[in-house]
Design an enzyme around this catalytic site. Sequence first.
Site, PDB file in Angstrom:
ATOM      1  N   LYS A   1       0.875  -1.170   0.000  1.00 36.69           N
ATOM      2  CA  LYS A   1       0.000   0.000   0.000  1.00 36.69           C
ATOM      3  C   LYS A   1       0.913   1.221   0.000  1.00 36.69           C
ATOM      4  O   LYS A   1       1.641   1.467   0.957  1.00 36.69           O
ATOM      5  CB  LYS A   1      -0.919   0.026   1.223  1.00 36.69           C
ATOM      6  CG  LYS A   1      -1.859   1.232   1.208  1.00 36.69           C
ATOM      7  CD  LYS A   1      -2.661   1.355   2.482  1.00 36.69           C
ATOM      8  CE  LYS A   1      -3.522   2.616   2.419  1.00 36.69           C
ATOM      9  NZ  LYS A   1      -4.154   2.930   3.731  1.00 36.69           N
TER      10      LYS A   1
ATOM     11  N   GLY B   1      -8.652   9.222   9.447  1.00 36.78           N
ATOM     12  CA  GLY B   1      -9.047   9.288  10.846  1.00 36.78           C
ATOM     13  C   GLY B   1     -10.148  10.272  11.164  1.00 36.78           C
ATOM     14  O   GLY B   1     -10.534  10.422  12.327  1.00 36.78           O
TER      15      GLY B   1
ATOM     16  N   ALA C   1      -9.900   5.651   3.965  1.00 39.62           N
ATOM     17  CA  ALA C   1      -9.809   6.844   4.812  1.00 39.62           C
ATOM     18  C   ALA C   1     -11.148   7.564   4.944  1.00 39.62           C
ATOM     19  O   ALA C   1     -11.860   7.763   3.964  1.00 39.62           O
ATOM     20  CB  ALA C   1      -8.744   7.819   4.309  1.00 39.62           C
ATOM     21  N   GLY C   2     -11.459   7.926   6.174  1.00 41.46           N
ATOM     22  CA  GLY C   2     -12.645   8.715   6.461  1.00 41.46           C
ATOM     23  C   GLY C   2     -13.894   7.923   6.776  1.00 41.46           C
ATOM     24  O   GLY C   2     -14.890   8.487   7.234  1.00 41.46           O
TER      25      GLY C   2
ATOM     26  N   ASN D   1     -10.040   1.473   9.557  1.00 43.64           N
ATOM     27  CA  ASN D   1      -9.178   1.294  10.720  1.00 43.64           C
ATOM     28  C   ASN D   1      -9.744   1.995  11.947  1.00 43.64           C
ATOM     29  O   ASN D   1     -10.247   1.362  12.867  1.00 43.64           O
ATOM     30  CB  ASN D   1      -7.766   1.771  10.407  1.00 43.64           C
ATOM     31  CG  ASN D   1      -6.773   1.524  11.536  1.00 43.64           C
ATOM     32  OD1 ASN D   1      -5.638   1.968  11.496  1.00 43.64           O
ATOM     33  ND2 ASN D   1      -7.157   0.799  12.576  1.00 43.64           N
ATOM     34  N   THR D   2      -9.689   3.333  11.955  1.00 46.87           N
ATOM     35  CA  THR D   2     -10.062   4.097  13.140  1.00 46.87           C
ATOM     36  C   THR D   2     -11.460   3.770  13.641  1.00 46.87           C
ATOM     37  O   THR D   2     -11.673   3.633  14.853  1.00 46.87           O
ATOM     38  CB  THR D   2      -9.956   5.608  12.850  1.00 46.87           C
ATOM     39  OG1 THR D   2      -8.617   5.923  12.451  1.00 46.87           O
ATOM     40  CG2 THR D   2     -10.324   6.428  14.075  1.00 46.87           C
TER      41      THR D   2
END
EC number: 2.8.1.10
Length: 256
Positions: free
Chosen positions: A95, A156, A182-183, A204-205
């Site tokens: 990645k 995040g 992301a997001g 992830n987050t």
Amino acid sequence: MLTIADKTFSSRLFTGTGKYANSQVMATSIIASGSELVTMALKRVDIDNRDDDILAPLIKAGVNLLPNTSGAKNAKEAIFAAKLAREALGTNWLKLEIHPDPKYLMPDPIETLAAAAELVRQGFIVLPYCHADPVLCKRLEEVGCAAVMPLGAPIGSNKGLASRDFLEIIIDQARVPVIVDAGIGAPSHAAEAMEMGADAVLVNTAIAAAADPIAMGRAFKLAVESGRMAYEAGLAGTINHAIASSPLTAFLDQTA
């Protein structure tokens, strides 16, 4: 099933390894999510130590590892990190992340494209994290990237698909898998991305920072599956006026 380069996945939910309370919670949450491809920052692991707190539970879980170059500020640094990862982990999957600004973590499009072209030339299977820029995503595809990973919103931020209009264009024109990265802050965001036709999402987050990461992992698993199922079923179109689901005139005629 989703095929990227030489691998096929039954899960369209990819996950990360950051922000978990500990490695046990991380591993259990990832297993609960059903994710088969897990990304990890090279700067956070001892890639020469198979007993590393992050690396060991992932190897035990049997997931595919996707090392990332988070922390690289330019193409040169990213290429160097990629070579280290390939040598230590025995994988040519990568990645690609290049974000020189530590505050907003916006991907550098110029350095990303340059690094992607060189890494592909060197035999890497490159999945680049990038802006939701249809022109850039097409260029990344043209230099040989195995997929593109446009952002939904800043890393995040949990703001969801702030770039939705551009993601729709990218999905429409791409000839490689599109992974929204992301997001994504809620299962509903993941379902929305899948309903649009995204091939996968990376989360992830939203899982790691949840009050119950294990339960949230399961929630995202179901959201991704339902979103993909809805896309394949064919969503009904939207209109600007009402249409009755049952004919009203026939009922009135019968009571006259």
